[in-house]
Design a protein around this motif. Structure first.
Motif, PDB file in Angstrom:
ATOM      1  N   THR A   1    -107.719  29.214  -9.113  1.00 50.68           N
ATOM      2  CA  THR A   1    -106.523  28.674  -8.473  1.00 50.68           C
ATOM      3  C   THR A   1    -105.920  29.684  -7.504  1.00 50.68           C
ATOM      4  O   THR A   1    -105.544  29.332  -6.379  1.00 50.68           O
ATOM      5  CB  THR A   1    -105.480  28.288  -9.541  1.00 50.68           C
ATOM      6  OG1 THR A   1    -106.080  27.383 -10.459  1.00 50.68           O
ATOM      7  CG2 THR A   1    -104.260  27.662  -8.915  1.00 50.68           C
ATOM      8  N   ILE A   2    -105.841  30.922  -7.917  1.00 48.08           N
ATOM      9  CA  ILE A   2    -105.313  31.971  -7.043  1.00 48.08           C
ATOM     10  C   ILE A   2    -106.234  32.183  -5.857  1.00 48.08           C
ATOM     11  O   ILE A   2    -105.783  32.340  -4.721  1.00 48.08           O
ATOM     12  CB  ILE A   2    -105.103  33.271  -7.835  1.00 48.08           C
ATOM     13  CG1 ILE A   2    -104.015  33.070  -8.882  1.00 48.08           C
ATOM     14  CG2 ILE A   2    -104.758  34.426  -6.916  1.00 48.08           C
ATOM     15  CD1 ILE A   2    -103.877  34.200  -9.858  1.00 48.08           C
ATOM     16  N   GLY A   3    -107.556  32.171  -6.092  1.00 45.50           N
ATOM     17  CA  GLY A   3    -108.515  32.328  -5.002  1.00 45.50           C
ATOM     18  C   GLY A   3    -108.433  31.214  -3.981  1.00 45.50           C
ATOM     19  O   GLY A   3    -108.504  31.456  -2.770  1.00 45.50           O
ATOM     20  N   SER A   4    -108.252  29.989  -4.447  1.00 43.64           N
ATOM     21  CA  SER A   4    -108.130  28.875  -3.500  1.00 43.64           C
ATOM     22  C   SER A   4    -106.817  28.942  -2.732  1.00 43.64           C
ATOM     23  O   SER A   4    -106.759  28.578  -1.561  1.00 43.64           O
ATOM     24  CB  SER A   4    -108.245  27.540  -4.232  1.00 43.64           C
ATOM     25  OG  SER A   4    -107.164  27.346  -5.112  1.00 43.64           O
ATOM     26  N   TRP A   5    -105.764  29.454  -3.376  1.00 44.04           N
ATOM     27  CA  TRP A   5    -104.494  29.620  -2.680  1.00 44.04           C
ATOM     28  C   TRP A   5    -104.617  30.679  -1.576  1.00 44.04           C
ATOM     29  O   TRP A   5    -104.105  30.493  -0.471  1.00 44.04           O
ATOM     30  CB  TRP A   5    -103.407  30.002  -3.678  1.00 44.04           C
ATOM     31  CG  TRP A   5    -102.090  30.256  -3.038  1.00 44.04           C
ATOM     32  CD1 TRP A   5    -101.211  29.317  -2.572  1.00 44.04           C
ATOM     33  CD2 TRP A   5    -101.500  31.515  -2.757  1.00 44.04           C
ATOM     34  NE1 TRP A   5    -100.112  29.932  -2.030  1.00 44.04           N
ATOM     35  CE2 TRP A   5    -100.266  31.293  -2.129  1.00 44.04           C
ATOM     36  CE3 TRP A   5    -101.904  32.825  -2.982  1.00 44.04           C
ATOM     37  CZ2 TRP A   5     -99.441  32.322  -1.734  1.00 44.04           C
ATOM     38  CZ3 TRP A   5    -101.072  33.846  -2.585  1.00 44.04           C
ATOM     39  CH2 TRP A   5     -99.863  33.580  -1.970  1.00 44.04           C
ATOM     40  N   ILE A   6    -105.311  31.768  -1.876  1.00 43.56           N
ATOM     41  CA  ILE A   6    -105.523  32.806  -0.860  1.00 43.56           C
ATOM     42  C   ILE A   6    -106.357  32.253   0.287  1.00 43.56           C
ATOM     43  O   ILE A   6    -106.056  32.501   1.461  1.00 43.56           O
ATOM     44  CB  ILE A   6    -106.187  34.052  -1.480  1.00 43.56           C
ATOM     45  CG1 ILE A   6    -105.237  34.734  -2.459  1.00 43.56           C
ATOM     46  CG2 ILE A   6    -106.618  35.037  -0.395  1.00 43.56           C
ATOM     47  CD1 ILE A   6    -105.882  35.850  -3.261  1.00 43.56           C
TER      48      ILE A   6
ATOM     49  N   VAL B   1    -110.277  36.914  -0.603  1.00 39.45           N
ATOM     50  CA  VAL B   1    -110.557  36.487  -1.973  1.00 39.45           C
ATOM     51  C   VAL B   1    -111.553  37.438  -2.617  1.00 39.45           C
ATOM     52  O   VAL B   1    -111.376  37.886  -3.755  1.00 39.45           O
ATOM     53  CB  VAL B   1    -111.091  35.040  -1.993  1.00 39.45           C
ATOM     54  CG1 VAL B   1    -111.479  34.635  -3.407  1.00 39.45           C
ATOM     55  CG2 VAL B   1    -110.074  34.074  -1.427  1.00 39.45           C
ATOM     56  N   PHE B   2    -112.611  37.779  -1.887  1.00 40.25           N
ATOM     57  CA  PHE B   2    -113.620  38.687  -2.431  1.00 40.25           C
ATOM     58  C   PHE B   2    -113.082  40.104  -2.594  1.00 40.25           C
ATOM     59  O   PHE B   2    -113.440  40.801  -3.548  1.00 40.25           O
ATOM     60  CB  PHE B   2    -114.873  38.681  -1.556  1.00 40.25           C
ATOM     61  CG  PHE B   2    -115.695  37.440  -1.715  1.00 40.25           C
ATOM     62  CD1 PHE B   2    -116.233  37.100  -2.943  1.00 40.25           C
ATOM     63  CD2 PHE B   2    -115.931  36.621  -0.639  1.00 40.25           C
ATOM     64  CE1 PHE B   2    -116.988  35.960  -3.101  1.00 40.25           C
ATOM     65  CE2 PHE B   2    -116.683  35.470  -0.783  1.00 40.25           C
ATOM     66  CZ  PHE B   2    -117.218  35.134  -2.017  1.00 40.25           C
ATOM     67  N   ILE B   3    -112.238  40.541  -1.688  1.00 41.84           N
ATOM     68  CA  ILE B   3    -111.645  41.875  -1.809  1.00 41.84           C
ATOM     69  C   ILE B   3    -110.747  41.941  -3.043  1.00 41.84           C
ATOM     70  O   ILE B   3    -110.810  42.897  -3.826  1.00 41.84           O
ATOM     71  CB  ILE B   3    -110.867  42.246  -0.541  1.00 41.84           C
ATOM     72  CG1 ILE B   3    -111.843  42.481   0.616  1.00 41.84           C
ATOM     73  CG2 ILE B   3    -109.977  43.463  -0.764  1.00 41.84           C
ATOM     74  CD1 ILE B   3    -111.190  42.594   1.966  1.00 41.84           C
ATOM     75  N   SER B   4    -109.923  40.922  -3.250  1.00 43.42           N
ATOM     76  CA  SER B   4    -109.050  40.921  -4.435  1.00 43.42           C
ATOM     77  C   SER B   4    -109.860  40.797  -5.725  1.00 43.42           C
ATOM     78  O   SER B   4    -109.521  41.428  -6.720  1.00 43.42           O
ATOM     79  CB  SER B   4    -108.000  39.813  -4.326  1.00 43.42           C
ATOM     80  OG  SER B   4    -108.613  38.553  -4.294  1.00 43.42           O
ATOM     81  N   ALA B   5    -110.925  40.005  -5.708  1.00 44.90           N
ATOM     82  CA  ALA B   5    -111.779  39.902  -6.911  1.00 44.90           C
ATOM     83  C   ALA B   5    -112.471  41.223  -7.204  1.00 44.90           C
ATOM     84  O   ALA B   5    -112.597  41.628  -8.348  1.00 44.90           O
ATOM     85  CB  ALA B   5    -112.796  38.785  -6.722  1.00 44.90           C
TER      86      ALA B   5
END
Length: 63
Positions: free
Chosen positions: A38-43, A53-57
């Motif tokens: 959900t957070i990734g799709s929001w980003i 998204v990949f950097i935050s993951a």
């Protein structure tokens, strides 16, 4: 089904000495894993790019 198996698997893998702390960490990781898409799709919706998204993951993986 997994929630019934997690305490048993945690006790087998890590032992029963600190089962409460270890299972708490496993359960927290399960919750973070459930909310991460959900957070990734929001980003992605905010930026239009998967790079953030990949950097935050990757950052969360390194913690």
């Amino acid at each position: 089904m997994n929630l019934a198996l997690f305490p048993v698997l945690t006790a087998e893998y890590f032992g029963t000495k600190n089962l409460g702390v270890n299972y708490g960490l496993i359960f927290t990781a399960f919750g973070v894993g459930a909310i991460s898409p959900t957070i990734g799709s929001w980003i992605y919706d905010s930026t239009g790019n998967y790079s953030y998204v990949f950097i935050s993951a990757g950052f969360l993986f390194g913690i």
